[in-house]
Write a protein that holds these residues in place. Structure first.
Motif, PDB file in Angstrom:
ATOM      1  N   LEU A 165       1.837   4.210   2.178  1.00  0.00           N
ATOM      2  CA  LEU A 165       1.364   4.000   3.547  1.00  0.00           C
ATOM      3  C   LEU A 165       2.313   3.100   4.332  1.00  0.00           C
ATOM      4  O   LEU A 165       2.613   3.342   5.498  1.00  0.00           O
ATOM      5  CB  LEU A 165      -0.034   3.367   3.538  1.00  0.00           C
ATOM      6  CG  LEU A 165      -1.185   4.267   3.131  1.00  0.00           C
ATOM      7  CD1 LEU A 165      -2.465   3.448   3.004  1.00  0.00           C
ATOM      8  CD2 LEU A 165      -1.374   5.378   4.161  1.00  0.00           C
ATOM      9  N   TYR A 176       4.835   6.186   5.480  1.00  0.00           N
ATOM     10  CA  TYR A 176       4.179   6.488   6.747  1.00  0.00           C
ATOM     11  C   TYR A 176       4.379   5.403   7.797  1.00  0.00           C
ATOM     12  O   TYR A 176       3.891   5.520   8.917  1.00  0.00           O
ATOM     13  CB  TYR A 176       2.695   6.795   6.522  1.00  0.00           C
ATOM     14  CG  TYR A 176       2.498   8.017   5.641  1.00  0.00           C
ATOM     15  CD1 TYR A 176       3.033   9.256   6.012  1.00  0.00           C
ATOM     16  CD2 TYR A 176       1.826   7.926   4.428  1.00  0.00           C
ATOM     17  CE1 TYR A 176       2.899  10.373   5.197  1.00  0.00           C
ATOM     18  CE2 TYR A 176       1.680   9.044   3.599  1.00  0.00           C
ATOM     19  CZ  TYR A 176       2.221  10.259   4.000  1.00  0.00           C
ATOM     20  OH  TYR A 176       2.089  11.354   3.190  1.00  0.00           O
ATOM     21  N   ASP A 183       3.286   2.181   8.283  1.00  0.00           N
ATOM     22  CA  ASP A 183       2.221   1.361   8.860  1.00  0.00           C
ATOM     23  C   ASP A 183       2.609  -0.113   8.727  1.00  0.00           C
ATOM     24  O   ASP A 183       2.281  -0.780   7.757  1.00  0.00           O
ATOM     25  CB  ASP A 183       0.896   1.628   8.131  1.00  0.00           C
ATOM     26  CG  ASP A 183      -0.270   0.910   8.777  1.00  0.00           C
ATOM     27  OD1 ASP A 183      -0.033   0.089   9.695  1.00  0.00           O
ATOM     28  OD2 ASP A 183      -1.416   1.159   8.373  1.00  0.00           O
TER      29      ASP A 183
END
Ligand SMILES: [Zn+2]
Ligand SMILES: [Zn+2]
Length: 226
Positions: free
Chosen positions: A91, A95, A97
């Protein structure tokens, strides 16, 4: 406050000691349920050099390393690389974040209060990675905790570490160069190099070697996970 990972509310029950001794209150960004999925590494018969668990003294890998090199590893890490950590980095890094940078703030902060260094530097992202992601994951992980100095430059590799197998990782040549800012520091100062994950240890050992060759002798390394 809410858990940055699952969103559950975090109940910060201050201990009496924290209230009466005016101890610094360290904020927590991870809930107890998420925390229970972490496997702390400290106190598990760690190798004094690389922090590997369940070994008797200096592990085999480190003994071999020390026969070939004149540098001594001195590594510490907080959590085992398990499913939770794997999902976290997916994450956070894949991705992107960036808010997740603070998930382990409390744990890293506590470690920083118990371990003192003169200079703290980090493994920087390569230029390509930085451009693709928009932030430097290692820098963001530690920048609120340490006064991070940028002293290394990472040369863009043929392919990212995550896509290499163990042998390819071990054979990776030196991927760092040192920046002129190093001259702002004395050779007898104690340096800490931080990274996010320690896999084969090669990345941190390459960084370690760069400082060693520059004349620094008191060098330690740290990673969130191992
Ligand atoms: Zn949670
Ligand atoms: Zn070891």
């Amino acid at each position: 406050m809410n858990c940055l990972n699952c969103g559950a509310q975090i109940v910060n029950n201050l201990k009496v000691k924290e209230i009466f001794l005016f101890k610094e209150i360290i904020p927590d960004y991870i809930c107890n349920l998420c925390r229970s999925q972490l496997a702390p590494l400290t106190g598990r018969n760690n190798c004094p050099r690389c922090f590997k668990t369940d070994v008797n003294g200096i592990c085999y890998d480190c003994q071999v390393w020390e026969q070939k090199h004149n540098t001594i590893n001195c590594h510490e890490a907080l959590f085992e690389y398990n499913q939770f950590i794997h999902s976290y980095f997916k994450l956070y890094k894949r991705y992107g974040d960036v808010l997740l940078a603070k998930l382990f703030y409390r744990d890293i902060k506590k470690w920083s209060l118990q371990n003192k260094f003169d200079v703290v530097t980090y493994i920087p992202a390569s230029k390509n990675h930085l451009q693709a992601r928009g932030f430097d994951p290692v820098y963001e992980l530690y920048s609120d905790i340490f006064d991070l100095k940028r002293l290394l430059n990472k040369i863009d590799a043929d392919k990212p570490q995550a896509q290499k197998n163990r042998l390819e990782r071990l054979q990776t040549p030196q991927t760092f160069s040192i920046l002129p800012e190093i001259n702002n520091f004395q050779k007898n100062q104690k340096i800490l190099i931080v990274d996010d994950i320690y896999t084969t240890g090669r990345t941190l050992m390459h960084a370690h070697d760069i400082f060693f060759e520059a004349g620094f002798k008191n060098i330690c390394t740290f990673s969130l996970s191992r």
